[in-house]
Design an enzyme around this catalytic site. Sequence first.
Site, PDB file in Angstrom:
ATOM      1  N   ASP A 198      16.204  -5.162  78.489  1.00 56.94           N
ATOM      2  CA  ASP A 198      16.474  -4.961  79.901  1.00 56.94           C
ATOM      3  C   ASP A 198      16.722  -3.460  80.073  1.00 56.94           C
ATOM      4  O   ASP A 198      16.991  -2.754  79.096  1.00 56.94           O
ATOM      5  CB  ASP A 198      17.700  -5.771  80.309  1.00 56.94           C
ATOM      6  CG  ASP A 198      18.126  -5.509  81.736  1.00 56.94           C
ATOM      7  OD1 ASP A 198      17.244  -5.475  82.610  1.00 56.94           O
ATOM      8  OD2 ASP A 198      19.329  -5.326  81.962  1.00 56.94           O
ATOM      9  N   ASP A 233      21.967  -7.696  79.582  1.00 56.53           N
ATOM     10  CA  ASP A 233      23.383  -7.799  79.947  1.00 56.53           C
ATOM     11  C   ASP A 233      23.642  -8.501  81.272  1.00 56.53           C
ATOM     12  O   ASP A 233      24.794  -8.716  81.630  1.00 56.53           O
ATOM     13  CB  ASP A 233      23.994  -6.391  80.024  1.00 56.53           C
ATOM     14  CG  ASP A 233      23.478  -5.600  81.220  1.00 56.53           C
ATOM     15  OD1 ASP A 233      22.332  -5.868  81.650  1.00 56.53           O
ATOM     16  OD2 ASP A 233      24.207  -4.732  81.719  1.00 56.53           O
ATOM     17  N   ASP A 257      19.150 -11.943  82.910  1.00 60.04           N
ATOM     18  CA  ASP A 257      18.684 -11.920  81.520  1.00 60.04           C
ATOM     19  C   ASP A 257      19.070 -13.179  80.752  1.00 60.04           C
ATOM     20  O   ASP A 257      18.582 -13.400  79.640  1.00 60.04           O
ATOM     21  CB  ASP A 257      19.268 -10.709  80.773  1.00 60.04           C
ATOM     22  CG  ASP A 257      18.870  -9.393  81.397  1.00 60.04           C
ATOM     23  OD1 ASP A 257      17.679  -9.230  81.720  1.00 60.04           O
ATOM     24  OD2 ASP A 257      19.750  -8.528  81.575  1.00 60.04           O
TER      25      ASP A 257
END
Length: 356
Positions: A75, A253, A257
Amino acid sequence: LAALAFFGWLFTTGDVRQAIFTAISVLVITCPCALALAAPVVQIVAAGRLFAKNAFLKSGDALERIAACDHVIFDKTGTLTEISPVIETDDETRDTLNLAAQLARGSRHPVSRAIVLAACPGPMAEEIEEKKGLGLCGLINGVEARLGSWDLVSEPNEIAPVDSSLWFWMAGQSPTPIRLTEAVKDGGLELVSFLKQHGISVEILSGDSPDRVEKVAHSLGFDHWTGGVSPIDKANRVEALSQSGKKVLMVGDGLNDAGALAASHAALAPGGALDAARSASDCVYGGNDLAVIRSVIQIAKSAQSRIKENFGLAVLYNMIAVPIALAGLVTPLIAALAMSGSSIVVTVNALRVKKG
């Protein structure tokens, strides 16, 4: 083997004492201590190394799965980068930031945390709801308010008047952009280089705008990246890679996700991640230096090598020691020393796990 040794020696020599001594020696020398210690002692040493690096394992087989991964998905926001709002001197910008912070206090997303840190102390909005991949909704003094992407604050098919990835809106007012600055975390370039050198492919999947994702990807040396990705798209990408034979390590995080983290072969999440992301991960790491991710992968791969070596040492010990014991060439005392020595050997070998 001990029973066979007893009856074999008793039948061939008729000496009960010798038969019992040989049987005891075989029983002691084949005690599977080295074999039983081969994996657990390595895992304990590796967990200690990771703890010193500010990384914490959450499952017993995490090291094995992390070491097996050959593709890493990152990410962007909060994982590869740190963000902060641009604070302008006019009162309107400060007022907007303080109002947005009332919604942001109900979330642990990196953008929300950055806004809260930049704003003045104040209350929290009511009935806050987090929309996956979009932002936050709630009530400020009884008035509906939203903080997030343009799709969350605008009418369908309406084009954003300015280029901004974060917007604040209250009922009866036009959406207001909140400008953000973004800085790549330390150790990112070295991490990507390390992964490539070890034959591990990498990519970025982010819900942020494609141009912002591209900028970060170029600065870190990524060859593949995708922006504007929804939480479902992230999970689908992980599933597609898994079905093609890849073992995916997901690093993220946010709430968007969580699905990808759960679907991946192994998952890492920073300590400041949302509860859903941390729950879906196999290892949680602290700090803002991405070098810790490199350490996790290095230690996991080193641990797997040491485990295989320990199994090999345990098997080699038995191949050599058991025939000697069956031949009656060792006493129970010597057998006990040999068995203890094999346990010491695998333990010392486990201490060779790299610090990373």
